[in-house]
Design a protein around this motif. Structure first.
Motif, PDB file in Angstrom:
ATOM      1  N   ASN A 281       4.466   1.755 -62.041  1.00  0.00           N
ATOM      2  CA  ASN A 281       3.814   1.352 -63.287  1.00  0.00           C
ATOM      3  C   ASN A 281       3.131   2.520 -63.990  1.00  0.00           C
ATOM      4  OD1 ASN A 281       4.387  -1.476 -63.491  1.00  0.00           O
ATOM      5  ND2 ASN A 281       3.117  -1.759 -61.673  1.00  0.00           N
ATOM      6  N   SER A 288      -2.751  10.780 -64.091  1.00  0.00           N
ATOM      7  CA  SER A 288      -3.558   9.694 -63.556  1.00  0.00           C
ATOM      8  C   SER A 288      -4.853  10.269 -63.007  1.00  0.00           C
ATOM      9  CB  SER A 288      -2.810   8.956 -62.442  1.00  0.00           C
ATOM     10  OG  SER A 288      -3.671   8.018 -61.810  1.00  0.00           O
ATOM     11  N   ALA A 290      -6.740   8.485 -61.017  1.00  0.00           N
ATOM     12  CA  ALA A 290      -7.033   7.745 -59.789  1.00  0.00           C
ATOM     13  C   ALA A 290      -7.327   8.706 -58.648  1.00  0.00           C
ATOM     14  CB  ALA A 290      -5.851   6.852 -59.424  1.00  0.00           C
ATOM     15  N   THR A 324      -0.716  -1.692 -59.795  1.00  0.00           N
ATOM     16  CA  THR A 324      -0.953  -1.767 -61.231  1.00  0.00           C
ATOM     17  C   THR A 324      -1.881  -0.650 -61.699  1.00  0.00           C
ATOM     18  OG1 THR A 324      -2.904  -3.192 -61.032  1.00  0.00           O
ATOM     19  CG2 THR A 324      -0.744  -4.275 -61.064  1.00  0.00           C
ATOM     20  N   LYS A 325      -1.947  -0.483 -63.014  1.00  0.00           N
ATOM     21  CA  LYS A 325      -2.877   0.488 -63.581  1.00  0.00           C
ATOM     22  C   LYS A 325      -4.323   0.106 -63.257  1.00  0.00           C
ATOM     23  CE  LYS A 325       0.067   2.082 -67.374  1.00  0.00           C
ATOM     24  NZ  LYS A 325       0.225   2.224 -68.848  1.00  0.00           N
ATOM     25  N   LYS A 326      -4.571  -1.193 -63.170  1.00  0.00           N
ATOM     26  CA  LYS A 326      -5.913  -1.645 -62.804  1.00  0.00           C
ATOM     27  C   LYS A 326      -6.246  -1.243 -61.365  1.00  0.00           C
ATOM     28  CE  LYS A 326      -8.854  -5.774 -62.600  1.00  0.00           C
ATOM     29  NZ  LYS A 326      -8.924  -7.253 -62.807  1.00  0.00           N
ATOM     30  N   ASP A 327      -5.252  -1.369 -60.461  1.00  0.00           N
ATOM     31  CA  ASP A 327      -5.457  -0.919 -59.081  1.00  0.00           C
ATOM     32  C   ASP A 327      -5.847   0.552 -59.054  1.00  0.00           C
ATOM     33  OD1 ASP A 327      -4.756  -3.403 -57.990  1.00  0.00           O
ATOM     34  OD2 ASP A 327      -2.625  -2.881 -57.924  1.00  0.00           O
ATOM     35  N   ALA A 329      -7.130   2.335 -61.498  1.00  0.00           N
ATOM     36  CA  ALA A 329      -8.421   2.548 -62.158  1.00  0.00           C
ATOM     37  C   ALA A 329      -9.585   2.287 -61.214  1.00  0.00           C
ATOM     38  CB  ALA A 329      -8.528   1.652 -63.393  1.00  0.00           C
ATOM     39  N   ASN A 330      -9.355   1.413 -60.235  1.00  0.00           N
ATOM     40  CA  ASN A 330     -10.417   1.084 -59.277  1.00  0.00           C
ATOM     41  C   ASN A 330     -10.507   2.091 -58.130  1.00  0.00           C
ATOM     42  OD1 ASN A 330     -11.233  -1.223 -60.642  1.00  0.00           O
ATOM     43  ND2 ASN A 330      -9.737  -2.523 -59.602  1.00  0.00           N
ATOM     44  N   ASN A 332     -11.688   5.271 -57.084  1.00  0.00           N
ATOM     45  CA  ASN A 332     -12.575   6.334 -57.585  1.00  0.00           C
ATOM     46  C   ASN A 332     -13.418   6.969 -56.489  1.00  0.00           C
ATOM     47  OD1 ASN A 332     -14.317   4.215 -57.062  1.00  0.00           O
ATOM     48  ND2 ASN A 332     -15.517   4.485 -58.930  1.00  0.00           N
TER      49      ASN A 332
END
Length: 620
Positions: A281, A288, A290, A324-327, A329-330, A332
């Motif tokens: 994704n 990224s 991440a 996912t992109k949300k995964d 983003a979390n 960190n």
């Protein structure tokens, strides 16, 4: 008749369409090939793909143009064997007992868990490694089809997917063990154009060292391109994920072997093959932010290959259709660890979360610049130390040779070279406590085996380190609480420290003594109890730790007590830890001297190179 012919043609067309769809579907679900290209001792600081002060790396940049650049990729350890053990296991070293470099004894994988290429082989992959392993773990024959300098993906069966690792040693630390003659020969990179870290001496030698290293980076990039060219010539690029990354940070002084960003923050680029662009994704030619760590790399390979994730692994995938992109983003945070590097002991843990970096120095009196023979083969280390001893460094440059803070907090975005500790600034108190609590939770729940000395683990835990950790989890929590007394006001915790010094548990006494040494002269009110321990404790290492406190506080010359302890021990790994304390005493303010009679050492200890190295230094 016409209708019949029409129906026949229609059936043929439909069958053709169905057959074509099935072929495309089969093509899509065929597992991809995966290649790792690792270069040794590289942090992001030396490539302009990641850092404005770096050099161009056109082959790695080409991969990034057709893939994803990860701007926050980290090794969990800052040295080779500990880092590679994390990569191959997908698990944190302090939990497995794989975090000491170099290994004095290998450990087994946890029950029910294998090195991750095993699972690829079980799924039909051809697995090869060319050629460095350097694991601190017992390896079985079920991991690689071939692990050698001749290993290649070409030996696989027709159409068999493969996982291949290719190691490049061009940028290894040893390449900076240069001579004056080498300096006279010059470099392709102009030394005067290089950026010297602000914590380093701004000298001709450091400019040359940077220039030489940038030359090596460019040479390494050429070798990366050669591997990619082979894949392209064989028509494999369209179905092969390529990971390029450094095997940990480094390698200028204060990088490799240290939990600073220059020792941990690695370049990572993942090339996305055209046939599998819908399997992730993330779009090609993107970045990224991440946070991804070495514990995640193996799980990511398994995820891309469609292999079920084994239980007992610590990492989580960061690529795959299910990520996912949300995964991302979390993601960190990253956790890292440092313990023994060759003959040099320390114990440091670090946590990076977002822009903040928290470093916990459990033995803060073990200053960074303590003698480490292999490190000091690099002229930069020698010059740095000489300038410190001559009083020619500023405060930032001198920190490397001074006792460390027990805890440090840095804003990496504002202070990328970690020169300004925010831990005592009121404005950051909330962040400090959050980071501290986060790290404490990690070490306790893991649990972190390093709260026992290495020699004790070798003797009592290394048959099954993970099981030992679980069985002694409450004890480890207790030792962590004692160690954390160093973070408090001494008067408020004096009675708790005194209780630990009088405990029947030797490792409570051990951490009570280390805590006293962290406090230094503030803890002199406990001098009498510590002096008694230095003479009578039934654990040799505790007598040494007590002597260490007496030496650091200039209360008593520890040389004879430590030397007697060295003669007394029958355990070579305990001897190595004792020798570390002796080295610290030689290099501390009072510069205590030692006279070691090698004939009094037990169990043929001089056959061990690391011990000989320390004794030779102490005798110099």
């Amino acid at each position: 008749m016409l209708q019949s012919k029409f129906n026949t043609i229609l059936c043929i067309v439909l069958l053709s369409i169905i057959s074509s769809c099935k072929a495309k579907q089969a093509e899509q679900i065929t597992p991809p090939n995966i290649v790792w290209i690792t270069s040794e001792d590289n942090s992001t600081h030396f490539m302009d793909l990641f850092d404005a002060h770096g050099t161009s790396t056109p082959n790695i940049e080409k991969l990034a143009n057709n893939g994803v650049k990860f701007t926050h990729a980290f090794s969990n350890a800052a040295v080779c064997s500990a880092a590679r053990s994390t990569l191959i296991s997908g698990a944190y070293g302090p939990r497995l007992g794989t975090h000491y470099h170099r290994k004095l004894q290998k450990v087994p994988m946890p029950d029910g868990l294998e090195m991750f290429p095993y699972y690829l082989r079980q799924a039909g992959y051809h697995t090869t490694n060319n050629s460095k392993e350097d694991y601190n773990i017992f390896k079985t024959d079920s991991v690689w089809d071939d692990s050698s300098k001749k290993a290649t993906w070409k030996d696989r069966q027709p159409n068999q997917p493969f996982f291949h690792v290719f190691n490049i040693g061009t940028t290894h630390e040893g390449k900076l063990h240069f001579t004056e003659e080498d300096m006279k020969a010059g470099t392709k990179t102009n030394p005067d154009s290089t950026f010297v870290f602000p914590n380093h001496p701004q000298t001709e030698l450091f400019r040359y060292t940077n220039a030489l290293y940038l030359d090596k980076i460019k040479q390494m990039d050429t070798e990366v391109g050669q591997v990619v060219d082979k894949l392209e010539k064989e028509g494999l690029l369209e179905n092969t994920f390529i990971f390029y990354f450094g095997d940990h940070g480094g390698v200028l002084p204060g990088s490799k072997g240290y939990l600073y960003e220059s020792g941990l923050h690695v370049p990572l680029v993942v090339y996305i093959p055209s046939k599998y662009k819908n399997s992730v994704n993330l779009k090609p030619n993107t970045s990224s932010d991440a946070f991804v760590s070495f514990v995640d790399f193996g799980p990511t390979v398994l995820n891309l290959a469609g292999v079920k994730m084994p239980e007992g692994i610590d990492g989580v995938p960061f690529l795959g259709k299910n990520i996912t992109k949300k995964d991302l983003a979390n993601k960190n945070e990253t956790f890292s660890y440092a313990d023994r590097f060759d003959e040099k002991y320390d114990m440091v843990r670090a946590l990076r979360k977002g822009k903040y970096k928290y470093i916990r120095n459990y033995q803060a009196f073990n200053f960074d610049g303590l003698m480490n023979e292999y490190r000091y083969r690099q002229p930069g280390y020698k010059e740095w130390k000489s300038l410190y001893e001559a009083g020619k460094l500023n405060d930032v440059q001198a920190q490397f040779f001074e006792p460390k803070p027990v805890e440090a907090l840095y804003d990496i975005e504002a202070d990328p070279y970690e020169t300004h500790n925010l831990a005592k600034e009121e404005a950051y108190s909330k962040t400090l406590v959050e980071m501290r609590d986060n790290l404490n939770t990690r070490t306790k729940t893991m649990p972190d085996l390093s709260f026992y000395p290495e020699f004790y683990l070798i003797e009592n835990a290394f048959e099954n380190p993970v099981l030992f950790g679980q069985e002694h989890k409450e004890d480890i929590k207790n030792y962590i609480d004692i160690a954390n007394l160093s973070l408090e006001n001494f008067d408020n915790v004096k009675s708790k420290i005194e209780t630990s010094l009088k405990s029947s548990d030797p490792w409570e006494r051990y951490w009570g003594l280390i805590t006293c040494s962290n406090f230094g002269k503030e803890a002199l009110s406990l001098k009498d109890e510590i002096t008694t321990i230095s003479k009578t404790d039934n654990e040799t290492i505790n007598r040494v730790r007590a002597s260490e406190f007496l030496g650091l506080t200039e209360t008593q010359n520890p040389a004879q007590m430590m030397t007697d302890a060295l003669y007394n021990t029958e355990d070579s790994s305990e001897a190595l830890l004792i020798l570390n304390s002796m080295t610290l005493m030689k290099e501390c303010k009072l510069k205590y001297t030692f006279n070691i009679d090698r004939t009094k050492l037990k169990n043929n200890m001089l056959s061990i190179k690391l011990i000989r190295t320390r004794i030779d230094y102490l005798s110099s």
